[in-house]
Design an enzyme around this catalytic site. Structure first.
Site, PDB file in Angstrom:
ATOM      1  N   GLU A  17      -6.228   1.419  -6.529  1.00  0.00           N
ATOM      2  CA  GLU A  17      -4.928   1.821  -5.984  1.00  0.00           C
ATOM      3  C   GLU A  17      -4.132   0.565  -5.638  1.00  0.00           C
ATOM      4  OE1 GLU A  17      -3.545   5.318  -3.033  1.00  0.00           O
ATOM      5  OE2 GLU A  17      -4.348   3.562  -2.010  1.00  0.00           O
ATOM      6  N   GLU A  29      -7.913   8.666   6.045  1.00  0.00           N
ATOM      7  CA  GLU A  29      -7.721   7.270   5.663  1.00  0.00           C
ATOM      8  C   GLU A  29      -6.860   6.525   6.681  1.00  0.00           C
ATOM      9  OE1 GLU A  29      -5.857   4.667   1.927  1.00  0.00           O
ATOM     10  OE2 GLU A  29      -5.326   6.792   2.188  1.00  0.00           O
TER      11      GLU A  29
END
EC number: 5.3.1.22
Length: 259
Positions: free
Chosen positions: A240, A143
């Protein structure tokens, strides 16, 4: 229709962690993710998942000493044994919790170590993790994180991530694409998602600025979700984000997707 998972590291923080599974189910979620499971017994986590009929869709590899500022150890020479032990620990949790994807936070490089040596360590560690996880039918993700929130983080753009994936060449290494981080670094979200969709295995969402829920900032999340449907994305979208007030009061945006 997009599939959304509740990130229990950021949502429902009004209650203790183990109570957040029930809260997620009550609000209509069928899946959860969170940063790290390792502070909790496997049996307790599995019990919560089973009790509330929730799927575990993602967590991270161990990332070193988080309280001391470490954000992953894959880029740190001398931590190879610890990294490999972390892969083994993550597999144990993943198998018990039915989780088939794990994200690797690569970390903040040691400024005393040259870039070439750091790059080689990252490639070796990710190759090991990707191959080891593949044997257990678990996907490895990496990520990029924006430089404003984590100025020293090794991976900051989707282009860097794809170049790293291509350099390693493992069929078991994928991109985790976070709309908030990539809006801050790149913009062009829809075009980038379409161009890289074949290598994206998980998406996360938060609005910008503030990293709050969709609808509080500049990202047209509803448009992006519709475009992902058009593109044929069938993976999860992890919520998130940091609720602007309470988690429940900020969930009106998602009700039509969960019903």
């Amino acid at each position: 229709m997009p599939k959304f998972s509740a990130n229990l590291s950021m949502l429902f923080t009004e209650v203790d962690f183990m109570q957040r599974f029930r809260r997620a189910k009550e609000q209509g979620f069928s899946a959860v993710e969170y940063m790290f499971p390792y502070d909790y017994p496997i049996a307790a986590l599995r019990s919560e998942l089973e009790a509330h009929r929730l799927s575990q869709v993602l967590f991270n590899l161990p990332a070193g000493d988080w309280a001391a500022g470490e954000r992953g150890i894959a880029c740190l020479p001398g931590r190879e044994a610890e990294f490999r032990d972390g892969v083994g620990c993550a597999i144990e949790y993943a198998q018990a919790l039915g989780c088939d994807r794990i994200n690797c936070l690569i970390g903040n490089p040691d400024p005393a170590v040259g870039r070439h040596a750091t790059d080689e360590r990252v490639k070796e560690n990710l190759s090991y993790a990707a191959d080891t996880l593949a044997r257990q039918n678990i996907r490895l993700l990496i990520e990029p994180i924006n430089r404003y929130d984590m100025p020293q983080f090794y991976l900051q753009t989707s282009r860097q991530a794809i170049e790293l994936i291509d350099a390693i060449g493992s069929p078991n290494l994928y991109l985790q694409y976070d709309l908030y981080h990539m809006q801050r670094m790149e913009g062009e979200l829809t075009q980038t998602l379409e161009r890289l969709l074949a290598k994206i295995d998980h998406i996360q969402v938060a609005d910008n600025p503030g990293r709050h829920e969709p609808g509080t900032g500049e990202i047209n999340c509803e448009f992006i979700f519709a475009q992902l449907d058009r593109m044929g994305y069938r993976g999860w979208i992890g919520c998130e984000y940091k609720p602007l007030t309470t988690t429940e009061s900020g969930l009106s945006w998602i009700k039509k997707y969960l019903s």
